[in-house]
Design an enzyme around this catalytic site. Structure first.
Site, PDB file in Angstrom:
ATOM      1  CB  CYS A  73      -0.907  -0.020   1.229  1.00 26.41           C
ATOM      2  SG  CYS A  73      -1.713   1.536   1.612  1.00 26.41           S
TER       3      CYS A  73
ATOM      4  CB  CYS B 163       0.964   1.305   4.286  1.00 24.66           C
ATOM      5  SG  CYS B 163      -0.777   0.822   4.430  1.00 24.66           S
TER       6      CYS B 163
ATOM      7  CG  HIS C 169      29.566  -0.968  52.830  1.00 25.95           C
ATOM      8  ND1 HIS C 169      30.104  -0.578  54.019  1.00 25.95           N
ATOM      9  CD2 HIS C 169      30.048  -0.107  51.887  1.00 25.95           C
ATOM     10  CE1 HIS C 169      30.879   0.485  53.839  1.00 25.95           C
ATOM     11  NE2 HIS C 169      30.866   0.784  52.543  1.00 25.95           N
TER      12      HIS C 169
END
Length: 514
Positions: free
Chosen positions: A74, A77, A353
């Site tokens: 298309c 599109c 830690h």
């Protein structure tokens, strides 16, 4: 005839290097203009088909979705694609300005495989755009005269600007093509006071799980001395990870562990042998599903690229594990998590830690409550330390500053009182039973069930399909044959170790000899 000769000239080999580059570019342009259906690898919009449309949209972390139905032949599109892509680049993929807000997809109705899918949505012209929640598209449909449809057509989106304006009106947002990454955010800002926000963290937990395992592989951290801690952590994930997809993928890795990392190769320090087993692991093992890692964060997204993210996702995972283990598993889970962080977390200060806080624990964890509250207290101690460091360095996240958690807005019953000590320090007196109940609901029920409720509202989606995504606490998903063995052992993840060892022994016995 002249047009044909012109095309043949452009498609013929060029004489000069400059002409060659020009010819290649012209060839590609012509093929694209003729609509040969080849997908541009740099497309931001995700092209779906009937085989993956429902499954992809069902698990999409985005708040909304736009789906374009088109036909590759298309002309309209093809002309519209740059407009759609311009909007998609704002929302799709790791480089998007605003990921996780809108999922932009396309379906080629000229492809025969998509005929019934396009009929489901009564596609009457090309391009045709739809808007809705991703879960509504999954197994859903649309008809022109359908009343109270939660999927609607977008009639005013024929340019990029008009489509973005339409989206902004629907979302009450002000996204712009001029936005920089992490600018103009409208999601995740209510984390501190909205408990329901954590439901979206299930995606970040998956992201963190995969990223942590990838870091281990990239840094070649699987050695003879780290093998056992990793196996135990994988066993914990198989039994209690909040995402069923991650449990299944981790179980597959666990079952194949000896083949991937033979103990002999590790003890011999044969780097070539290790690399040969690891180089295809990302491709062969989809630990939390084929679309993970997605490359972006949602609940754990900071206002800058270098804040929150992985550390946030990992904390959510650890808290989720802490409220899913049984009382009898709590000490083992505590040891497994401490050993995992000690051996595999690449942030040196963070690792040191965390392990120091683990080492201060002298009495065993006798219950899930003790373990969950210890992890919560540890997290707050980390936040308190980082609050001071980020204040001095100015490197904290201004929109998500470190805080003692949960806030009074998030859990009013958790706070008994608070006293100010000195000029800046505030001491909070906690109602520990309420804190534990909050943790169980927040990282257990809310993390999974709110997500399940969101997905369940999709048309035609059954509970069994939802359970393939996430399940509630203490659920186990392992390879065929393991489920019964673990069920007999009351779902303790220690039983998985016994099953796994037995499976490995049986596999070795069945291995044909040369």
């Amino acid at each position: 005839m002249l047009l044909l000769l012109h095309l043949l000239f452009l498609l013929s080999p060029a004489v000069t290097s400059g002409g060659a580059a020009s010819a290649v570019g012209s060839r590609r342009a012509i093929l694209r203009s003729l609509g040969d259906g080849r997908k541009d690898h740099h497309d931001a919009a995700v092209e779906l088909n009937s085989s993956n449309f429902d499954s992809v949209l069902l698990v999409s972390p985005a708040s909304f979705a736009v789906v374009e139905f088109f036909a590759h032949w298309c002309p309209a599109c093809r002309n519209y694609k740059p407009h759609y892509e311009k909007v998609a680049r704002l929302f799709n993929g790791p480089d998007a300005t605003h990921p996780g807000n809108v999922f932009m997809a396309r379906v080629d109705c000229a492809n025969e495989i998509n005929t019934k899918l396009c009929e489901r949505f009564s596609v009457s012209h090309y391009p045709m755009l739809f808007w809705g929640l991703p879960s509504k598209f999954a197994y859903g449909r649309w008809a022109p005269k359908q009343e109270n449809s939660e999927i609607q057509t977008i009639e005013d989106g024929r340019t990029a600007e008009r489509l973005l304006n339409w989206i902004n009106k629907k979302m009450g947002s002000s996204f712009s093509f001029d936005d920089e990454k992490y600018e103009n955010e409208h999601t995740g800002q209510s984390n501190a006071s909205d408990a329901g926000q954590v439901a979206r963290a299930i995606y970040d937990v998956e992201e963190a799980t995969v990223n942590v395992l990838y870091i281990i592989l990239d840094h070649k951290m699987i050695k003879s001395e780290t093998r056992a801690p990793l196996i135990k952590f994988l066993q914990l994930l198989v039994a209690h990870h909040p995402s069923k997809r991650c449990r299944m993928g981790t179980a597959e890795m666990l079952v194949n562990f000896d083949e991937l990392w033979p103990s002999g190769a590790l003890s011999d320090n044969s780097e070539d042998a290790v690399i040969s087993h690891e180089k295809d692991l990302r491709k062969n093992f989809q630990i939390c599903g084929k679309e993970v890692p997605r490359g972006y964060w949602i609940f754990c997204r900071g206002s800058r690229d270098d804040t929150r993210g992985l550390s946030c996702g990992l904390w959510v995972l650890l808290h989720s594990l802490s409220v899913r283990v049984s009382d009898g598993e709590s000490q083992l889970a505590f040891t497994v998590i401490c050993d995992f962080i000690h051996n595999f977390f690449v942030c040196e200060d963070c690792r040191r830690h965390f392990y120091e806080m683990c080492s201060r624990v002298s009495d065993p964890m006798n219950s899930r409550r003790e373990f969950a509250l210890w992890l919560w207290s540890t997290h707050n101690m980390v936040n308190e330390r980082l609050m001071k460091e980020e204040k001095d360095s100015g490197m904290g996240d201004p929109k998500f500053p470190k805080m003692i958690w949960p806030s009074r807005q998030l859990c009013p019953s958790c706070h008994l009182s608070q006293n100010r000590i000195g000029n800046a320090t505030t001491q909070i007196n906690w109602q520990m039973d309420e804190v534990f109940n909050f943790l169980v609901n927040y990282y257990g029920k809310t993390l999974t069930l709110s997500f399940k409720d969101t997905v369940r509202h999709g048309n035609g989606v059954g509970d069994s399909m939802i359970d393939d995504l996430v399940t509630s606490a203490n659920a186990v998903a392992v390879p065929i044959g393991a489920a019964l063995a673990i069920a007999v052992a009351s779902c303790a993840f220690g039983a998985l170790a016994c099953f796994w060892r037995t499976l490995q022994k049986n596999r070795k016995q069945r291995k044909p000899r040369n």
